[in-house]
Design a protein around this motif. Structure first.
Motif, PDB file in Angstrom:
ATOM      1  N   PHE A  41       0.818  -1.197   0.000  1.00  0.00           N
ATOM      2  CA  PHE A  41       0.000   0.000   0.000  1.00  0.00           C
ATOM      3  C   PHE A  41       0.858   1.255   0.000  1.00  0.00           C
ATOM      4  O   PHE A  41       1.972   1.255   0.516  1.00  0.00           O
ATOM      5  CB  PHE A  41      -0.940  -0.012   1.210  1.00  0.00           C
ATOM      6  N   MET A  42       0.307   2.329  -0.570  1.00  0.00           N
ATOM      7  CA  MET A  42       1.029   3.592  -0.715  1.00  0.00           C
ATOM      8  C   MET A  42       0.437   4.649   0.215  1.00  0.00           C
ATOM      9  O   MET A  42      -0.738   4.610   0.555  1.00  0.00           O
ATOM     10  CB  MET A  42       0.943   4.073  -2.169  1.00  0.00           C
ATOM     11  N   SER A  43       1.282   5.616   0.586  1.00  0.00           N
ATOM     12  CA  SER A  43       0.837   6.746   1.405  1.00  0.00           C
ATOM     13  C   SER A  43       0.207   7.792   0.494  1.00  0.00           C
ATOM     14  O   SER A  43       0.635   7.949  -0.642  1.00  0.00           O
ATOM     15  CB  SER A  43       2.020   7.376   2.129  1.00  0.00           C
ATOM     16  N   PRO A  44      -0.776   8.509   0.991  1.00  0.00           N
ATOM     17  CA  PRO A  44      -1.421   8.312   2.287  1.00  0.00           C
ATOM     18  C   PRO A  44      -2.346   7.094   2.258  1.00  0.00           C
ATOM     19  O   PRO A  44      -2.871   6.738   1.201  1.00  0.00           O
ATOM     20  CB  PRO A  44      -2.218   9.605   2.477  1.00  0.00           C
ATOM     21  N   TYR A  45      -2.504   6.458   3.391  1.00  0.00           N
ATOM     22  CA  TYR A  45      -3.306   5.248   3.510  1.00  0.00           C
ATOM     23  C   TYR A  45      -4.174   5.384   4.746  1.00  0.00           C
ATOM     24  O   TYR A  45      -3.663   5.526   5.855  1.00  0.00           O
ATOM     25  CB  TYR A  45      -2.397   4.023   3.611  1.00  0.00           C
ATOM     26  N   SER A  46      -5.460   5.325   4.556  1.00  0.00           N
ATOM     27  CA  SER A  46      -6.384   5.586   5.662  1.00  0.00           C
ATOM     28  C   SER A  46      -6.823   4.309   6.360  1.00  0.00           C
ATOM     29  O   SER A  46      -6.798   3.232   5.765  1.00  0.00           O
ATOM     30  CB  SER A  46      -7.621   6.309   5.136  1.00  0.00           C
ATOM     31  N   ASP A 158      14.082  -4.029  -7.134  1.00  0.00           N
ATOM     32  CA  ASP A 158      12.991  -3.098  -7.460  1.00  0.00           C
ATOM     33  C   ASP A 158      11.652  -3.798  -7.627  1.00  0.00           C
ATOM     34  O   ASP A 158      10.844  -3.440  -8.484  1.00  0.00           O
ATOM     35  CB  ASP A 158      13.324  -2.296  -8.719  1.00  0.00           C
ATOM     36  N   PHE A 159      11.373  -4.760  -6.780  1.00  0.00           N
ATOM     37  CA  PHE A 159      10.153  -5.569  -6.870  1.00  0.00           C
ATOM     38  C   PHE A 159       8.901  -4.778  -6.501  1.00  0.00           C
ATOM     39  O   PHE A 159       7.841  -4.976  -7.062  1.00  0.00           O
ATOM     40  CB  PHE A 159      10.292  -6.784  -5.948  1.00  0.00           C
ATOM     41  N   ALA A 160       9.032  -3.883  -5.534  1.00  0.00           N
ATOM     42  CA  ALA A 160       7.869  -3.143  -5.032  1.00  0.00           C
ATOM     43  C   ALA A 160       8.328  -1.755  -4.616  1.00  0.00           C
ATOM     44  O   ALA A 160       9.469  -1.357  -4.875  1.00  0.00           O
ATOM     45  CB  ALA A 160       7.236  -3.885  -3.854  1.00  0.00           C
ATOM     46  N   GLN A 161       7.421  -1.041  -3.954  1.00  0.00           N
ATOM     47  CA  GLN A 161       7.750   0.287  -3.467  1.00  0.00           C
ATOM     48  C   GLN A 161       7.391   0.404  -1.989  1.00  0.00           C
ATOM     49  O   GLN A 161       6.457  -0.238  -1.511  1.00  0.00           O
ATOM     50  CB  GLN A 161       6.957   1.347  -4.232  1.00  0.00           C
ATOM     51  N   PHE A 162       8.166   1.244  -1.304  1.00  0.00           N
ATOM     52  CA  PHE A 162       7.789   1.664   0.026  1.00  0.00           C
ATOM     53  C   PHE A 162       6.608   2.623  -0.114  1.00  0.00           C
ATOM     54  O   PHE A 162       6.375   3.169  -1.203  1.00  0.00           O
ATOM     55  CB  PHE A 162       8.956   2.369   0.728  1.00  0.00           C
ATOM     56  N   PRO A 163       5.862   2.875   0.954  1.00  0.00           N
ATOM     57  CA  PRO A 163       4.709   3.768   0.865  1.00  0.00           C
ATOM     58  C   PRO A 163       5.034   5.170   0.325  1.00  0.00           C
ATOM     59  O   PRO A 163       4.173   5.831  -0.236  1.00  0.00           O
ATOM     60  CB  PRO A 163       4.195   3.842   2.305  1.00  0.00           C
ATOM     61  N   ASP A 164       6.288   5.607   0.476  1.00  0.00           N
ATOM     62  CA  ASP A 164       6.664   6.941   0.000  1.00  0.00           C
ATOM     63  C   ASP A 164       7.104   6.953  -1.461  1.00  0.00           C
ATOM     64  O   ASP A 164       7.504   7.990  -1.987  1.00  0.00           O
ATOM     65  CB  ASP A 164       7.754   7.542   0.888  1.00  0.00           C
ATOM     66  N   GLY A 165       7.044   5.798  -2.125  1.00  0.00           N
ATOM     67  CA  GLY A 165       7.366   5.733  -3.543  1.00  0.00           C
ATOM     68  C   GLY A 165       8.763   5.237  -3.887  1.00  0.00           C
ATOM     69  O   GLY A 165       9.044   4.949  -5.052  1.00  0.00           O
ATOM     70  N   ARG A 166       9.650   5.127  -2.911  1.00  0.00           N
ATOM     71  CA  ARG A 166      10.977   4.578  -3.180  1.00  0.00           C
ATOM     72  C   ARG A 166      10.857   3.102  -3.526  1.00  0.00           C
ATOM     73  O   ARG A 166      10.075   2.386  -2.894  1.00  0.00           O
ATOM     74  CB  ARG A 166      11.905   4.717  -1.961  1.00  0.00           C
ATOM     75  N   PHE A 167      11.643   2.639  -4.484  1.00  0.00           N
ATOM     76  CA  PHE A 167      11.623   1.228  -4.839  1.00  0.00           C
ATOM     77  C   PHE A 167      12.402   0.411  -3.814  1.00  0.00           C
ATOM     78  O   PHE A 167      13.335   0.905  -3.186  1.00  0.00           O
ATOM     79  CB  PHE A 167      12.212   1.007  -6.233  1.00  0.00           C
ATOM     80  N   CYS A 168      11.982  -0.841  -3.660  1.00  0.00           N
ATOM     81  CA  CYS A 168      12.686  -1.747  -2.752  1.00  0.00           C
ATOM     82  C   CYS A 168      12.749  -3.135  -3.374  1.00  0.00           C
ATOM     83  O   CYS A 168      11.909  -3.526  -4.177  1.00  0.00           O
ATOM     84  CB  CYS A 168      12.006  -1.808  -1.385  1.00  0.00           C
ATOM     85  N   ASP A 169      13.795  -3.840  -2.994  1.00  0.00           N
ATOM     86  CA  ASP A 169      13.968  -5.226  -3.425  1.00  0.00           C
ATOM     87  C   ASP A 169      13.053  -6.118  -2.594  1.00  0.00           C
ATOM     88  O   ASP A 169      12.528  -5.700  -1.563  1.00  0.00           O
ATOM     89  CB  ASP A 169      15.413  -5.674  -3.202  1.00  0.00           C
TER      90      ASP A 169
END
Length: 180
Positions: A41-46, A158-169
């Motif tokens: 999930f991405m920010s903002p997330y309610s 670069d499989f996914a993203q952190f909620p702030d949009g940075r890519f992560c393995d």
């Protein structure tokens, strides 16, 4: 399990999952996303979005496709993990461990380790002896899984993203359980 004077209670939720439990689960998920966890999930997330997610999970519990465990401290849900049992006919020996989440206020108290031990026992009870999951390498979940005897097969960049949009393995991990 006792954690510094406070007892962690691990419970498997059956259908129908109560409204209170769904709201508390949503609070845990929203807190984890707010804290930067890469859990889809991405920010903002309610909390409302998180509640809709757990409404779907509750449907999986009702169908028997998901085992939903929660960790309670002082009567309140502070953590959760799921066991995905909806596998193809040629993979009935395995299950997916999903959404291992611990509220930031409850971290460092053994909640994650207790949830992982309990989900492994649930897998055994369902005749599943090979567990798989994916996680961000180097993050707290990854370290917990390594301490719990999980093995890493590889990493996908670069499989996914952190909620702030940075890519992560992501690290692909697995564990064989004892076959009785």
């Amino acid at each position: 399990m006792s954690t510094g004077g406070t007892s962690v209670e691990i419970v498997s939720l059956a259908a129908p999952v109560s409204e209170r439990a769904l709201d508390e689960l949503a609070e845990v998920l929203a807190d984890c996303v707010e804290g930067g966890a890469s859990v889809n999930f991405m920010s903002p997330y309610s909390p409302g979005e998180a509640r809709r997610f757990f409404d779907k999970v509750a449907s999986g519990v009702a169908s028997g496709d998901i085992v939903l465990l929660v960790a309670r401290l002082e009567g309140r849900i502070v953590g959760t993990v799921q066991l995905g049992l909806d596998t193809p006919p040629n993979q009935l020996h395995r299950a997916d461990v999903k959404k291992m989440l611990v509220h930031r206020s409850a971290r460092g108290r053994g909640v994650g380790a207790a949830l992982m031990a309990a989900i492994e026992e649930q897998a055994r009870q369902h005749g599943r002896w090979l567990l798989v999951l994916d996680t961000v390498p180097g993050e707290s979940g990854h370290r917990l899984y390594l301490r719990s005897g999980w093995l890493q097969s590889g990493t996908i960049p670069d499989f996914a993203q952190f909620p702030d949009g940075r890519f992560c393995d992501t690290a692909i991990m697995w564990k064989w359980l004892d076959r009785d």
